[in-house]
Design an enzyme around this catalytic site. Structure first.
Site, PDB file in Angstrom:
ATOM      1  N   CYS A  65       0.868  -1.174   0.000  1.00 65.19           N
ATOM      2  CA  CYS A  65       0.000   0.000   0.000  1.00 65.19           C
ATOM      3  C   CYS A  65       0.907   1.227   0.000  1.00 65.19           C
ATOM      4  O   CYS A  65       1.990   1.209  -0.572  1.00 65.19           O
ATOM      5  CB  CYS A  65      -0.959  -0.021   1.190  1.00 65.19           C
ATOM      6  SG  CYS A  65      -0.136  -0.121   2.791  1.00 65.19           S
ATOM      7  N   HIS A 102      40.101  -8.178  23.768  1.00 65.02           N
ATOM      8  CA  HIS A 102      40.864  -9.347  24.198  1.00 65.02           C
ATOM      9  C   HIS A 102      39.881 -10.437  24.630  1.00 65.02           C
ATOM     10  O   HIS A 102      39.236 -10.323  25.669  1.00 65.02           O
ATOM     11  CB  HIS A 102      41.796  -8.968  25.360  1.00 65.02           C
ATOM     12  CG  HIS A 102      42.837  -9.999  25.667  1.00 65.02           C
ATOM     13  ND1 HIS A 102      42.548 -11.180  26.302  1.00 65.02           N
ATOM     14  CD2 HIS A 102      44.182 -10.029  25.406  1.00 65.02           C
ATOM     15  CE1 HIS A 102      43.652 -11.883  26.443  1.00 65.02           C
ATOM     16  NE2 HIS A 102      44.670 -11.205  25.902  1.00 65.02           N
TER      17      HIS A 102
END
Length: 652
Positions: free
Chosen positions: A26, A574
Site C-alpha cells: 500500500c 581481548h
C-alpha cells in the site's frame, strides 16, 4: 537509492521466498501473506535500517517501510521472483485465522491495488471542482469536460476495475472479472430510460421499477445503473470464481481455453442482473441508510469516535472495513461523512510530531521527525506513528485526542466527502460538493485542520514525553543528555553536571553480560594498566568491529585484536584470559593487519564451549588503550547487551 540488500534481508527474515504465498503493498507497507508466520524473524526485521516496524493484522504480515515502499516492493519481487505470487484465496496461508481477519484481508486485497489511482482520479475531480469554484473556467468549458472525464472514468467504470482486482483475490481469471464488471456498466443497459414495464414491491423500501426482462424474468436495475457501485461486482466475481472452478473440472482440456470463460460468463451475467445485483443493491442501500442513520443520531459522537480511533484502526488494518462503506455511501447517497470525520487525524498526528521536533533534545529523533512531518502533511502518517509517536506513547494519545476533537468539529458542521480523493492537504477538495458553487466549507475545514495541528504541537510540547533513543546515539548512561549543540568535534553531552564533547561512539563488539573492568580476574586488565573500558561475558562467539577504522594489531593466535578508529581512538578487544595459551585453537580470524573495517563487520569467531573446556575464562575486556588522550570515557549502564548496541562514548 539501491534496495537490493534491504530486499534480500527482508526476504530472508520473512522465512525466505518459499514461505511467501503472496505480496502486495500500500502507501507505506509491504503486505505479505506467509505460509507460516512462525518462520519470520520479526524482532530482526524491526531493528533493520529501512524498516519502520512490523505489524500482523487481517491475515497479513505487514513490514512498514515508509514512503519509498514502491521501490522496495519492486526489488523484493525481483529478488524473490514473486511476479506470479497471486493474492488469492487458494493460498494455504495460516494468517487469516478467523472470519473477521478473513474479511479484512479480502477487502484490503480487493481495494489496495486500485487505491492509488482511486485517490489520483479523486484529486482530479476535486481540483476540477475547485477551479470552477474560483472562476478559473466554467463548468460548460472543454477544459472542465476533459478533466472531468479523466477524473470520473474510474468511478463510473468502477465495476470493471473491481472486477479485475476481485478476480485476482478470489482466484478467477482476471479478464472474466472485467467482463462481468463491464456488463454491469454496458451503455445500452446503463442508459435505459423511459416508462417502466411495471413496478415490483411498490410502496416498500424495495420498490423497484422494471425496465427490461430476461427470458420473461424481471430485471431490476438500480437508479442510475451500476456505475460507481462496489458490492454487486464483488459478489458476482466471488460466485464466478466458484463456477469457473467447476467448469475447469468438467470441460475437456482441448476446449477449456474458450469454453470455461464462455460458460462462466453465460451463467453469472444473467444471475447477476436477475439476483445478485438487486440483492446487493438493496443491501448497499440498507448499509448506507444505516450508517447515515447512526451518524444522524449524534454527529458529534460519531466524529469523536471515528476521528479519535482512526489511527488505531489504521494500525490494525481495521480501516479497510470502513472504506467500502464510505464508497457505498458516495455511490448511493452522493456523499459520505465517515472519511470526512477521519480526515483530520493525519493533521493531529503531524501536529504532535512538530511538537516532538520542537521539544526533543535527541538529535536522531529530530532527524526522524522532519521527514515524518513532510509525509504527514500529505496524509501519510505511518512513519510518524510507528517511528515516533507510538513508541513515545504520550504523543500518540495526544494525536488521538486531537483527531477526536477535530472529527467532532467537522461532524458538527456537517462536513462530508463527495469523492475518494487525495490525503492530507490534497484531501481538501474531497469536501467540495460538485453540485454546489463556490468554496463552500473549504475555509472552515482548512481552519479546523490548522487548529488541530497547533493543538497537537502545543499539547505535546507542554506535556512532554520520554526519550526514544537512550541518548541520541551518544550514551545510555543515566543522567547523560544530548544538548543538540554541535562543534567541529561532535555533540555536547552532559554527565554528572559536566559538559563534554563527543569524540567517538563505540558499539559493543560481542553480545553478553556487561561487567566493570574491576571484576576481570586478571590484574593487568582490572587495574586499568592496559587501558580504560569495560568487560563483557560473551553469550555469542563472534567479535564484530565496534567502530569504523583499521586493524592495527591482530595476534597470530586470533584471541585479541587492536583497531584504530577513523577518529584516532585506539581499541583493544581481548577474548578470554590467558587464551594465548591455546595457540589459536577455537579461534578463526576473518581480517588481517592493515584491513579497513566497518561497524558491525565480523572480525573473529571463537568457540566458547571449547575454550571453557580447556579451562580458560572467556571474559572479554574492551579497552581504549589511549584513553589518557581524552577527558573521560562514558559507559553503558545496561547489564545485558547485544552485538553492535551502544557500549561507550569517548569524550574530550
Amino acid at each position: 537509492m539501491a534496495y537490493e540488500e534491504l530486499a534480500k534481508e527482508i526476504l530472508d527474515n520473512v522465512g525466505g521466498k518459499e514461505n511467501v504465498n503472496s505480496l502486495a503493498h500500500c502507501i507505506t507497507r509491504l503486505r505479505f501473506k506467509l505460509k507460516d508466520e512462525g518462520k519470520a524473524n520479526t524482532e530482526h526485521l524491526k531493528k533493520m535500517d529501512g524498516v519502520v516496524t512490523v505489524m500482523k493484522s487481517g491475515g497479513q504480515y505487514q513490514v512498514v517501510i515508509g514512503n519509498h515502499v514502491p521501490d522496495v516492493y519492486a526489488q523484493v519481487v525481483k529478488e524473490g521472483n514473486l511476479d506470479n505470487a497471486s493474492d488469492s484465496d487458494n493460498s494455504d496461508s495460516k494468517g487469516a485465522s478467523n472470519p473477521f481477519d478473513a474479511f479484512i484481508d479480502m477487502i484490503s486485497g480487493i481495494f489496495q491495488p486500485v487505491l492509488g489511482v482511486l485517490a489520483a482520479t479523486g484529486m482530479i475531480k476535486g481540483f476540477n471542482a475547485l477551479f470552477v469554484a474560483i472562476g478559473a473556467y466554467a463548468q460548460t468549458s472543454g477544459t472542465y469536460q476533459i478533466l472531468n472525464a479523466a477524473g470520473d472514468a474510474l468511478f463510473y467504470f468502477f465495476p470493471i476495475f473491481l472486477g479485475y482486482t476481485a478476480a485476482k483475490k478470489f482466484g478467477l481469471a482476471p479478464f472474466i472479472g472485467m467482463a462481468i464488471g463491464g456488463a454491469l456498466v454496458y451503455p445500452d443497459i446503463a442508459g435505459l430510460a423511459g416508462d417502466p414495464l411495471y413496478t415490483l414491491f411498490a410502496g416498500t423500501l424495495f420498490e423497484s421499477p422494471v425496465m427490461i426482462e430476461f427470458l420473461g424474468l424481471p430485471v431490476i436495475l438500480p437508479q442510475g445503473g451500476y456505475g460507481t457501485t462496489v458490492i454487486p461486482v464483488i459478489l458476482a466475481v466471488f460466485f464466478a470464481a466458484k463456477v469457473e472452478k467447476v467448469m475447469k473440472k468438467i470441460i475437456p482440456d482441448v476446449v477449456k481455453l474458450f469454453l470455461v470463460p464462455f460458460t462462466t460468463i453465460l451463467i453469472i451475467a444473467p444471475i447477476t442482473f436477475l439476483l445478485i445485483g438487486p440483492i446487493a443493491n438493496w443491501g448497499a442501500n440498507i448499509i448506507g441508510s444505516a450508517t447515515l442513520a447512526v451518524y444522524a443520531f449524534s454527529p458529534v459522537l460519531a466524529g469523536l469516535l471515528i476521528g479519535g480511533f482512526w489511527q488505531v484502526f489504521v494500525i490494525f488494518g481495521l480501516h479497510w472495513g470502513l472504506i467500502p462503506i464510505a464508497l457505498n455511501n458516495v455511490a448511493t447517497a452522493g456523499y459520505d461523512p465517515i472519511l470526512a470525520m477521519s480526515f483530520i487525524a493525519s493533521f493531529a498526528q503531524t501536529g504532535v510530531i512538530i511538537g516532538v521536533l520542537l521539544k526533543t533534545k535527541e538529535r536522531k529523533l529530530k532527524t526522524l521527525s522532519i521527514p515524518a512531518i513532510i509525509s504527514g502533511i500529505f496524509g501519510v502518517t505511518e512513519p510518524a506513528i510507528y517511528g515516533i509517536s507510538l513508541p513515545l506513547k504520550k504523543p500518540f494519545i495526544i494525536s488521538c485526542i486531537g483527531g477526536a476533537l477535530g472529527g467532532a468539529t467537522l461532524a458538527y458542521f456537517s462536513v462530508s466527502t463527495y469523492v475518494m480523493g487525495g490525503l492530507g492537504v490534497f484531501g481538501y477538495t474531497n469536501m467540495l460538493d460538485p453540485n454546489v458553487s463556490g468554496l463552500q466549507d473549504l475555509p472552515l475545514i482548512i481552519g479546523i485542520s490548522v487548529v488541530t495541528v497547533i493543538f497537537g504541537a502545543v499539547a505535546t510540547y507542554l506535556i512532554g514525553f520520554g526519550t526514544l533513543f537512550d541518548d541520541a546515539e551518544v550514551a545510555t548512561d543515566q543522567g547523560i543528555e544530548t544538548k543538540n549543540a554541535t562543534t567541529t568535534e561532535g555533540a555536547i553531552v552532559q554527565a554528572n553536571g559536566e559538559s563534554y564533547v563527543e569524540k567517538e561512539v563505540i558499539e559493543s563488539p560481542v553480545a553478553g553480560q556487561v561487567l566493570p573492568l574491576s571484576e576481570v580476574k586478571d590484574e593487568a586488565f582490572s587495574s586499568g594498566a592496559m587501558g580504560r573500558g569495560i568487560a563483557i561475558e560473551p553469550t555469542d562467539g563472534k567479535v564484530v568491529s565496534p567502530v569504523k577504522g583499521k586493524v592495527t594489531a591482530l595476534f597470530p593466535t586470533g584471541h585479541a585484536i587492536g583497531i584504530t578508529s577513523d577518529e584516532g581512538v585506539e581499541l583493544l578487544i581481548h577474548v578470554g584470559m590467558d587464551t594465548v595459551q591455546l595457540d589459536g585453537a577455537g579461534f578463526t580470524a576473518y581480517v588481517e593487519n592493515g584491513d579497513d573495517v566497518e561497524v558491525g563487520q565480523t572480525l573473529i569467531e571463537f568457540d566458547i564451549e571449547s575454550i571453557k573446556e580447556a579451562g580458560y575464562p572467556v571474559t572479554t575486556p574492551v579497552l581504549v588503550t589511549n584513553a589518557d588522550n581524552y577527558l573521560d570515557l562514558l559507559t553503558t549502564d545496561e547489564k545485558l547487551i547485544a552485538s553492535s548496541e551502544y557500549l561507550m562514548t569517548v569524550v574530550i
